[in-house]
Design a protein around this motif. Structure first.
Motif, PDB file in Angstrom:
ATOM      1  N   GLY A   1       0.841  -1.259  -0.028  1.00  0.00           N
ATOM      2  CA  GLY A   1       0.042  -0.082   0.030  1.00  0.00           C
ATOM      3  C   GLY A   1       0.878   1.244   0.207  1.00  0.00           C
ATOM      4  O   GLY A   1       0.322   2.367  -0.264  1.00  0.00           O
ATOM      5  N   ASP A   2       1.971   1.067   0.377  1.00  0.00           N
ATOM      6  CA  ASP A   2       2.910   2.517   0.274  1.00  0.00           C
ATOM      7  C   ASP A   2       3.258   2.725  -1.350  1.00  0.00           C
ATOM      8  O   ASP A   2       3.238   1.871  -1.975  1.00  0.00           O
ATOM      9  CB  ASP A   2       4.369   2.210   1.127  1.00  0.00           C
ATOM     10  CG  ASP A   2       4.233   1.818   2.490  1.00  0.00           C
ATOM     11  OD1 ASP A   2       3.283   2.646   3.015  1.00  0.00           O
ATOM     12  OD2 ASP A   2       5.303   1.465   3.329  1.00  0.00           O
ATOM     13  N   ARG A   3       3.619   3.920  -1.471  1.00  0.00           N
ATOM     14  CA  ARG A   3       4.077   4.326  -2.742  1.00  0.00           C
ATOM     15  C   ARG A   3       5.509   4.627  -2.523  1.00  0.00           C
ATOM     16  O   ARG A   3       5.947   5.223  -1.746  1.00  0.00           O
ATOM     17  CB  ARG A   3       3.544   5.613  -3.250  1.00  0.00           C
ATOM     18  CG  ARG A   3       1.753   5.401  -3.513  1.00  0.00           C
ATOM     19  CD  ARG A   3       1.195   6.488  -4.043  1.00  0.00           C
ATOM     20  NE  ARG A   3       1.581   6.474  -5.513  1.00  0.00           N
ATOM     21  CZ  ARG A   3       1.145   5.828  -6.452  1.00  0.00           C
ATOM     22  NH1 ARG A   3       0.482   5.197  -6.266  1.00  0.00           N
ATOM     23  NH2 ARG A   3       1.697   6.068  -7.729  1.00  0.00           N
ATOM     24  N   VAL A   4       6.236   4.055  -3.427  1.00  0.00           N
ATOM     25  CA  VAL A   4       7.770   4.111  -3.605  1.00  0.00           C
ATOM     26  C   VAL A   4       8.055   5.655  -4.197  1.00  0.00           C
ATOM     27  O   VAL A   4       7.821   5.916  -5.257  1.00  0.00           O
ATOM     28  CB  VAL A   4       8.214   2.930  -4.503  1.00  0.00           C
ATOM     29  CG1 VAL A   4       9.866   3.166  -4.527  1.00  0.00           C
ATOM     30  CG2 VAL A   4       7.702   1.621  -3.952  1.00  0.00           C
TER      31      VAL A   4
ATOM     32  N   ASN B   1      12.116  -3.541  -3.723  1.00  0.00           N
ATOM     33  CA  ASN B   1      10.856  -2.664  -3.748  1.00  0.00           C
ATOM     34  C   ASN B   1      10.510  -2.636  -5.282  1.00  0.00           C
ATOM     35  O   ASN B   1       9.528  -2.047  -5.564  1.00  0.00           O
ATOM     36  CB  ASN B   1      11.047  -1.205  -3.314  1.00  0.00           C
ATOM     37  CG  ASN B   1      12.181  -0.472  -4.054  1.00  0.00           C
ATOM     38  OD1 ASN B   1      12.643  -0.897  -5.365  1.00  0.00           O
ATOM     39  ND2 ASN B   1      12.708   0.524  -3.505  1.00  0.00           N
ATOM     40  N   LEU B   2      11.035  -3.616  -6.155  1.00  0.00           N
ATOM     41  CA  LEU B   2      10.321  -3.648  -7.521  1.00  0.00           C
ATOM     42  C   LEU B   2       8.977  -4.047  -7.562  1.00  0.00           C
ATOM     43  O   LEU B   2       8.281  -3.465  -8.379  1.00  0.00           O
ATOM     44  CB  LEU B   2      11.099  -4.573  -8.112  1.00  0.00           C
ATOM     45  CG  LEU B   2      12.575  -4.212  -8.943  1.00  0.00           C
ATOM     46  CD1 LEU B   2      13.342  -5.404  -9.616  1.00  0.00           C
ATOM     47  CD2 LEU B   2      12.276  -3.205 -10.041  1.00  0.00           C
TER      48      LEU B   2
ATOM     49  N   SER C   1       3.441  -2.739  -8.286  1.00  0.00           N
ATOM     50  CA  SER C   1       1.729  -2.338  -7.800  1.00  0.00           C
ATOM     51  C   SER C   1       1.344  -0.934  -7.781  1.00  0.00           C
ATOM     52  O   SER C   1       0.306  -0.860  -8.166  1.00  0.00           O
ATOM     53  CB  SER C   1       1.911  -3.221  -6.445  1.00  0.00           C
ATOM     54  OG  SER C   1       0.452  -2.884  -5.789  1.00  0.00           O
ATOM     55  N   ASN C   2       2.332  -0.095  -7.513  1.00  0.00           N
ATOM     56  CA  ASN C   2       2.014   1.354  -7.700  1.00  0.00           C
ATOM     57  C   ASN C   2       1.662   1.720  -8.972  1.00  0.00           C
ATOM     58  O   ASN C   2       0.649   2.871  -9.085  1.00  0.00           O
ATOM     59  CB  ASN C   2       3.118   2.315  -7.375  1.00  0.00           C
ATOM     60  CG  ASN C   2       3.683   2.163  -5.857  1.00  0.00           C
ATOM     61  OD1 ASN C   2       4.671   2.393  -5.480  1.00  0.00           O
ATOM     62  ND2 ASN C   2       2.830   1.540  -4.930  1.00  0.00           N
ATOM     63  N   PHE C   3       1.993   1.036 -10.092  1.00  0.00           N
ATOM     64  CA  PHE C   3       1.691   1.485 -11.475  1.00  0.00           C
ATOM     65  C   PHE C   3       0.798   0.667 -12.171  1.00  0.00           C
ATOM     66  O   PHE C   3       1.065   0.147 -13.167  1.00  0.00           O
ATOM     67  CB  PHE C   3       3.059   1.654 -12.359  1.00  0.00           C
ATOM     68  CG  PHE C   3       3.466   3.140 -11.658  1.00  0.00           C
ATOM     69  CD1 PHE C   3       3.253   4.407 -12.472  1.00  0.00           C
ATOM     70  CD2 PHE C   3       4.600   3.091 -10.757  1.00  0.00           C
ATOM     71  CE1 PHE C   3       3.748   5.472 -11.999  1.00  0.00           C
ATOM     72  CE2 PHE C   3       5.070   4.464 -10.318  1.00  0.00           C
ATOM     73  CZ  PHE C   3       4.741   5.459 -11.108  1.00  0.00           C
ATOM     74  N   GLY C   4      -0.022   0.055 -11.188  1.00  0.00           N
ATOM     75  CA  GLY C   4      -1.355  -0.936 -11.866  1.00  0.00           C
ATOM     76  C   GLY C   4      -0.678  -2.173 -12.489  1.00  0.00           C
ATOM     77  O   GLY C   4      -1.103  -2.728 -13.611  1.00  0.00           O
TER      78      GLY C   4
END
Length: 915
Positions: A117-120, A149-150, A155-158
């Motif tokens: 759920g965090d954004r990198v 964190n890859l 996940s952050n970018f769908g």
């Protein structure tokens, strides 16, 4: 805003939640934040959408240098790796503090240990000195990615795996190159290996699996080349990247760039840490470079280019040829309109053409940089004339904005339409920088440097490359034009060309370069190193062989308008060095107010004349010598009549014979024999005479006024030629100033002045009806240190001074101008001297002697005319310094007059503003 010595980081950005502007800097803090950092802060202050970040100041660079015991102006040797250098703890602590602040504003987290759920948070790490040095220092993108964190980033970018893995690839190769010292070519080999498997040519066609393989290959390459792993600790990535950017201030290309552009006195570079935005996510994303006006022509039309699914480095590197900015209005219409509005806002604010970098991330526009755009001289004149009409700037501002050193670009030769129609073009590329170059092909920077050493014999050099990079800068400086396969109008080649007034044709798909074989094909025709081509950066056309170029004209138009403006504000005169009527006519076209130096010896070097000069020097009896002198007088008289007719009532300053006599004498056996026959003398007598006149140190020998003193008939002959020509000329009034060279005492000047005055009285009084026609003065050159020291005494009988800065520089330094090139290059590279003192005046030494001469001379004669007639009279920085010394005028070659006029006017305006 004043700097705080205990503070090294400055935030820029707007809190999206509160809308509060958190920016700590502004445009006036360039010395502290660098140009990029100051302008990022200013854009935030103007409400322009800028990804938030912070700037580490130039003072931190100074502290870093001290901490690691090396000076900021010393070039780092070899493949320096940052692992041996350390950041001071104060900088580390502040960076950590500001990273936390950035995480809060960006609502993202930096590092590897994050929760679902965090954004990198990824950042770019960019350099930025107070003076713009495009491409010279280092940049790293996508910093903060690591193995751990890859998946979260994906996940952050769908679930966009390809984009994230490609960003990781980009980080590893940039970090490996910039920080760990691995040659970029090693990484390119890994990419090419994957492309060859499927026979593809573009990076964008690589599959996800191929990119993953490239990432592993990149890591292995770093391990093999350095014995180290690519760092997975993102804080370690950060601090190593900061160190690398600090060190890049002292890399070879940055030092070379500062040397070329005379950038001095800066502390170092700042470092900009900025939240990454991505132009390479998908087809809704792009990166580009734009200008508020055309930097090549000055046309008031939005200008630039972009690449879809690309990062900014892809646009400027030239690896891919971008799309025209007009197409952005079709693909991204809302962003395009927003970009146009921002362009207008920034241009109005900065009152200059703006060079802007932008990224569109999923249809959201972000501005990454703005700066005053580098443009050609013709474009600058067009832009500032238009801005005058738009009431955006004042007349004084229009003059102050012009880079005087660029004005010689306006004197470039060009191809006429008729000449173009006679020849079939080989190909057409992008017209990236105006002008024409005819020259021999070089395929590498090293080749260009070597070939340029033969320029006087074999002509100019054109650097032909797939694309250029900052590593090519030394070779580009030695070339007159650039021709590339890849790259657009904002590519490295184009930017360097426009800044340096060189010709560039880029983005020519018909050019295929084989750098290993040192060959290329242009539209299927083979060329090798040394073959001659013609390129036109004004049209983008390329031709086989050498086309005929035409001479430029710079009267009228924008140039004429600006030069009319500068006349209003300039308080120092600008004269010309001119020895012939053609020189004098050209000087008047360029706005010379008179002749500040006519070198009489130049009138004797033509074949027939030099034989009579040799007869005069080597004659063994008075009768033969007088016969030769009589002929020389007639030559000079006719030449002076021509000059007086052209110049009308403007001042003509004539220097009496200056070089040692041996410079006129023959050295080849057949020439000596020819002279002996002409004089009807034994050849051995002539050889002995030549030997007698040869000097061990001619610069300090029997020359200048010493010739006129020991051989007064020379002074008498020249004075008679001058006054008889003045009487016989068509001009109603003749203002002639006779200049005695190499004076070092009042006695020498008095001796020569008495001869001239006596002849003037005899010739002028013999023609009573024309007695008021000739206005003459007798002065001397200040070109020996002793003359400067005794200037008050010499001024008591001298009507004017003219500083001979070439000889004054030689004698003050003890350097021979002809021999100094053997060691001056080493002096400049080791920074034992900032510049070649024969090109840019040495203010600290020679300049102080000039100041002394002015002050001492005017202490005796307050209205004493003091000019300068050395090479420095046409060099921008030298002219501005000489203005502060209170000189009446400078004199330079006709083609340097526009530079001198603008430089002098700029200093006049600045001096008036200070008062």
């Amino acid at each position: 805003m004043s700097s705080n010595p205990s503070k090294f980081c400055y935030f820029f950005g707007i809190d999206p939640k509160s809308g509060q502007n958190l920016t700590e800097g502004n445009r006036n803090m360039k010395d502290l934040l660098g140009g990029k950092g100051a302008n990022l802060s200013e854009m935030c202050n103007l409400g322009v959408p800028v990804p938030p970040g912070f700037t580490i100041s130039t003072e931190a660079n100074v502290l870093f240098n001290k901490h690691n015991n090396y000076a900021s102006n010393i070039e780092l040797e070899g493949e320096t790796k940052v692992t041996k250098d350390q950041l001071p703890q104060q900088i580390i602590d502040e960076v950590n503090q500001y990273l936390t602040k950035l995480e809060q504003v960006a609502a993202k987290k930096f590092g590897s240990l994050q929760q679902e759920g965090d954004r990198v948070l990824l950042v770019s790490v960019r350099s930025g000195a107070a003076a713009s040095m495009p491409g010279m220092m280092d940049t790293i993108l996508n910093l903060g990615l690591c193995d751990d964190n890859l998946q979260l980033m994906i996940s952050n970018f769908g679930g966009n795996e390809r984009f994230v893995w490609d960003s990781y690839r980009n980080l590893i190769q940039m970090f490996g190159d910039v920080v760990m010292g691995v040659k970029y070519e090693k990484f390119e080999e890994n990419i090419q290996k994957q492309k060859k498997k499927r026979g593809i040519s573009l990076d964008i066609d690589l599959t996800l699996e191929e990119i993953k393989e490239i990432v592993q290959d990149h890591k292995e390459t770093i391990r093999e080349m350095t014995g180290e792993e690519f760092p997975q600790d993102t804080r370690q990535q950060m601090f190593k990247a900061i160190i690398a950017v600090f060190q890049s201030w002292s890399n070879k290309r940055a030092i070379h760039y500062r040397r070329i552009h005379n950038i001095r006195g800066l502390k170092g570079t700042a470092v900009n840490i900025q939240t990454m935005v991505f132009g390479n996510i998908d087809k809704r994303s792009c990166s580009g470079v734009s200008f508020s006006r055309n930097p090549s022509t000055g046309e008031n039309k939005f200008y630039g280019e972009y690449l879809t699914q690309a990062q900014g480095e892809d646009v400027v590197s030239g690896v891919r040829t971008p799309e025209k900015i007009e197409n952005l209005s079709i693909e991204f219409p809302q962003c395009y309109n927003e970009l146009i509005n921002i362009s207008h806002k920034l241009e109005k604010h900065y009152k200059d053409i703006q060079d802007m970098e932008f990224t569109i991330e999923m249809n959201q526009l972000y501005m990454l940089q703005c700066r005053n755009g580098k443009k050609s001289a013709a474009a600058a004149l067009q832009i500032y004339c238009d801005m005058l009409d738009e009431n955006l700037i004042t007349e004084q501002e229009s003059i102050l904005k012009i880079d005087a050193s660029q004005l010689d670009q306006l004197l470039h030769k060009y191809l006429t339409d008729e000449e173009i129609q006679k020849h079939e073009p080989l190909a057409r590329g992008l017209a990236a920088s105006p002008g024409v170059a005819v020259g021999r092909i070089a395929f590498t920077s090293e080749q260009a440097i070597e070939m340029a050493k033969e320029r006087k014999i074999r002509g100019d050099v054109i650097l032909v490359r797939t694309e250029t990079s900052p590593e090519d800068l030394a070779g580009m400086q030695m070339s007159q034009g650039f021709f590339t396969t890849n790259g657009g109008i904002t590519s490295h080649a184009a930017v360097v060309a426009r800044q340096n007034g060189k010709c560039c044709v880029s983005g020519c798909s018909a050019l295929i370069v084989n750098e290993h074989e040192k060959t290329c094909t242009i539209n299927g025709i083979d060329f090798k190193e040394g073959d001659i081509i013609t390129i036109s950066g004004s049209t983008g056309l390329v031709f086989n062989g050498a086309l005929k170029m035409s001479e430029p004209t710079v009267t009228g138009g924008n140039f004429g308008r600006i030069m009319e403006i500068e006349k209003k504000y300039r308080t120092m005169g600008v004269y010309a060095n001119a020895d012939t009527t053609s020189d004098a006519k050209r000087a008047l076209e360029f706005g010379a107010e008179g002749i500040g130096l006519c070198r009489t010896e130049h009138m004797f070097f033509e074949k027939t004349r030099i034989m009579d000069m040799r007869r005069m020097i080597c004659a063994t009896c008075d009768e033969k010598r007088q016969d030769a002198i009589t002929k020389l007088k007639q030559y000079q008289k006719q030449d002076f009549i021509g000059l007086f007719n052209v110049m009308g009532d403007r001042k003509v300053t004539i220097r009496l014979l200056d070089p040692p006599l041996h410079e006129f004498l023959p050295h080849e056996e057949h020439e000596i024999e020819e002279l002996a026959n002409l004089l009807n003398e034994d050849i051995h007598i002539i050889k002995r005479r030549i030997e007698e006149l040869t000097e061990k140190n001619p610069m300090l020998g029997h020359r200048g006024c010493r010739l006129g003193i020991t051989l007064p008939k020379i002074t008498q002959m020249q004075a008679e030629a001058i006054f008889e020509a003045a009487i016989e000329s068509e001009s109603e009034i003749v203002h002639v100033e006779i200049m005695i060279p190499l004076i070092s005492s009042i006695q020498e000047l008095r001796h020569q002045k008495e001869i001239i005055d006596r002849i003037a009285q005899r010739i002028i009084s013999s023609s009573s009806s024309l007695s008021n026609k000739v206005k003459y003065r007798v002065g001397c050159m200040i070109e020996t240190p002793r003359a400067a020291l005794l200037a008050d005494e010499i001024a008591s009988i001298s009507d004017f001074f003219s500083v001979g800065s070439n000889d004054l520089t030689q004698m003050t330094f003890g350097f021979s101008r002809d021999d100094a090139e053997k060691f001056l290059k080493d002096y400049i590279e080791m920074e034992l001297t900032q510049n070649d003192p024969f090109q840019i005046l040495d203010n600290e030494g020679v300049g102080q002697l000039i100041k002394m001469a002015v002050q001492k001379g005017r202490s005796v004669k307050p209205e004493l005319t003091v000019g300068l007639c050395g090479e420095h009279g046409g060099e921008m920085n030298s002219v501005q310094f000489l203005h502060t010394c209170g000189l009446t005028y400078v004199s330079c070659s006709p083609f340097r007059i526009p530079i001198a006029r603008i430089a002098a006017c700029q200093q006049s305006i600045l001096s008036a503003q200070k008062k």
